[in-house]
Design an enzyme around this catalytic site. Structure first.
Site, PDB file in Angstrom:
ATOM      1  N   TYR A 316       0.806  -1.217  -0.021  1.00  0.00           N
ATOM      2  CA  TYR A 316      -0.115   0.097   0.031  1.00  0.00           C
ATOM      3  C   TYR A 316       0.911   1.419   0.224  1.00  0.00           C
ATOM      4  O   TYR A 316       0.810   2.221   0.800  1.00  0.00           O
ATOM      5  CB  TYR A 316      -0.950   0.025   1.182  1.00  0.00           C
ATOM      6  CG  TYR A 316      -1.513  -1.204   1.518  1.00  0.00           C
ATOM      7  CD1 TYR A 316      -2.995  -1.361   0.519  1.00  0.00           C
ATOM      8  CD2 TYR A 316      -1.384  -2.216   2.274  1.00  0.00           C
ATOM      9  CE1 TYR A 316      -3.521  -2.606   1.195  1.00  0.00           C
ATOM     10  CE2 TYR A 316      -2.138  -3.344   2.349  1.00  0.00           C
ATOM     11  CZ  TYR A 316      -3.154  -3.492   1.880  1.00  0.00           C
ATOM     12  OH  TYR A 316      -4.056  -4.697   1.707  1.00  0.00           O
ATOM     13  N   CYS A 410      -3.875   4.255  10.605  1.00  0.00           N
ATOM     14  CA  CYS A 410      -4.623   5.316  10.869  1.00  0.00           C
ATOM     15  C   CYS A 410      -5.850   5.092  11.662  1.00  0.00           C
ATOM     16  O   CYS A 410      -6.852   6.179  12.079  1.00  0.00           O
ATOM     17  CB  CYS A 410      -4.837   6.387   9.676  1.00  0.00           C
ATOM     18  SG  CYS A 410      -6.063   5.540   8.369  1.00  0.00           S
TER      19      CYS A 410
END
Length: 454
Positions: A316, A410
């Site tokens: 990612y 996150c």
């Protein structure tokens, strides 16, 4: 409605939970998502804009007799916490917004709380998610980032705005289609506020996105037109913006077309330059790139997993924020596999890492690429979207046999869930840090080091 009418409505309608009903409650602990838990007649209410220990009058915003729980905003603080401070952003201050007749904008739901208490509350959320979803009892402080003298303001290098029906800059209220006009955004980098977009007639535009690099070069404004808006109208709006600003528009198919200047911005981090397209991903906080790169490389280098000749992967990978320092660390005798799903962002990574022979940039789904390019990894960096990696990807990562994984997240809930999958596969959390990369909001960033169990 008069105070007497409000009181009557609160008493008679409280049990029914009609939206707009006002109740007096005691504010309890924080929950994941920026809410605080309160109760009324046994029913859970997720309240925004409170602080634990306060007594407050709340207004139900999402409720009903059949709902398992209700949602509400604080409209008046009857017994304030000593940690309550004047809100950093008037438009996001719930009590004053409701006194003006409508909801506050979203995006600064903790702006009424002293920064130190904000961080302790986020630490509580992280600990609760780790215990609930992975069974791990661990308390981790949430660290301040950058210059703490700025009051947690001016950090956002990216911002997204809505547009009111009469063409004025606005932002959405939380979980609502209501667009609240704004004339400032204190959390935004000065490069965004200096554009003074609230003075521009945005008629014909549905959404505005802005990227203002922390190191100062040309900002980019992206215009998402309403259906039927002409190209002439877009160019007219572009001409109303400062000349040193790049302007682009979104096509109906999502493609970005240049109106003026560039369709990308130039970012600098950890000794590297990065080109990031307008729709591409980049860390929002001005100090986040360097903070996260340092945390990840410290973990991997300190553990002996990142050294010349090592075989590593950046999953990612976005525009290559971690890929570039990884390439520096492993040198020409090592290799870095950089995987990103978004075609545009993957093209950015190829431009940013051009000439680095030890780097292989691949666009595609992480699970597919790992299956096709199997190798013995010394270390992996995992920085998935908010939803996390998921059970299938975690299983595949463990099967690839790395010596260590640095997991950047996150979202504490998806991180804790994935950590549980790792633990059930025999892995363990060796190190964990948390950073306050989103002051005055409930969000945080964590960096964990995972290793196989003994």
């Amino acid at each position: 409605m008069t105070p007497k009418e409000t009181s009557t409505r609160s008493h008679e309608a409280g049990s029914q939970g009609a939206p707009g009903t006002e109740l007096v409650v005691d504010i309890g602990p924080i929950a994941h998502g920026g809410h605080f838990v309160a109760r009324h007649e046994g029913r859970v209410i997720f309240v925004r804009h409170g602080i634990p220990g306060e007594k407050a009058r709340i207004r139900l915003t999402d409720s009903g007799a059949e709902s398992r729980f209700w949602r509400a905003d604080v409209v008046d603080v009857l017994e304030p916490s000593p940690d309550r401070v004047p809100h950093v952003w008037k438009s996001a201050d719930s009590p004053s917004a409701w006194r003006r007749g409508g909801p506050p904008v979203g995006g600064a739901e903790l702006g009424h709380i002293a920064l130190e208490r904000q961080r302790s509350l986020k630490s509580e959320v992280l600990a609760e998610q780790l215990k609930r979803l992975s069974g791990l009892e661990l308390s981790v402080p949430v660290e301040a980032v950058g210059n703490d003298d700025d009051g947690g303001l001016g950090w956002r290098t990216r911002a997204a705005f809505a547009v009111t029906d009469n063409g004025r800059l606005g932002m959405h209220a939380h979980r609502s289609d209501v667009v609240v006009p704004v004339r400032e955004m204190p959390l935004a980098h000065p490069g965004i506020n200096q554009l003074r977009l609230w003075e521009v007639d945005l008629t014909g535009i549905e959404r505005v996105e802005v990227a203002a690099p922390a190191n100062g070069p040309r900002p980019l404004v992206l215009l998402a037109p309403r259906e039927g808006t002409s190209p002439k109208r877009l160019h007219s709006i572009a001409s109303a913006l400062p000349e040193d600003v790049s302007v682009a528009g979104f096509e109906p198919n999502g493609q970005v077309v240049r109106l003026r200047g560039r369709t990308w911005v130039q970012e600098s981090a950890a000794g590297h330059e990065y080109r990031v397209t307008g729709e591409g991903f980049w860390q929002i906080h001005k100090d986040a790139p360097a903070t996260l790169v340092n945390a990840v490389t410290d973990y991997l280098s300190g553990g002996g997993y990142l050294q010349p000749g090592a075989v590593v992967a950046d999953l990612y990978a976005g525009a290559g924020l971690f890929t570039a320092p990884l390439a520096d660390a492993v040198g020409i005798t090592g290799s870095v596999l950089s995987v990103e799903g978004s075609p545009g962002t993957s093209r950015d990574a190829k431009k940013n890492l051009h000439g680095q022979s030890q780097v292989e940039i691949v666009q595609g789904r992480v699970e597919r690429v790992l299956h096709q390019r199997q190798r013995n990894f010394d270390a992996l960096i995992l920085d998935p979207p908010r939803a996390g990696a998921g059970k299938a990807v975690v299983r595949q990562l463990m099967e690839s046999g790395p010596r260590a994984i640095a997991y950047v997240s996150c979202d504490p809930a998806s991180f804790a869930r994935d950590l549980g999958y790792f633990q059930r596969g025999g892995w363990q959390l060796s190190e964990l840090r948390a950073f306050d990369l989103y002051p005055h909001t409930h969000h945080m960033e964590t960096v964990g080091l995972l290793i196989p169990g003994a």
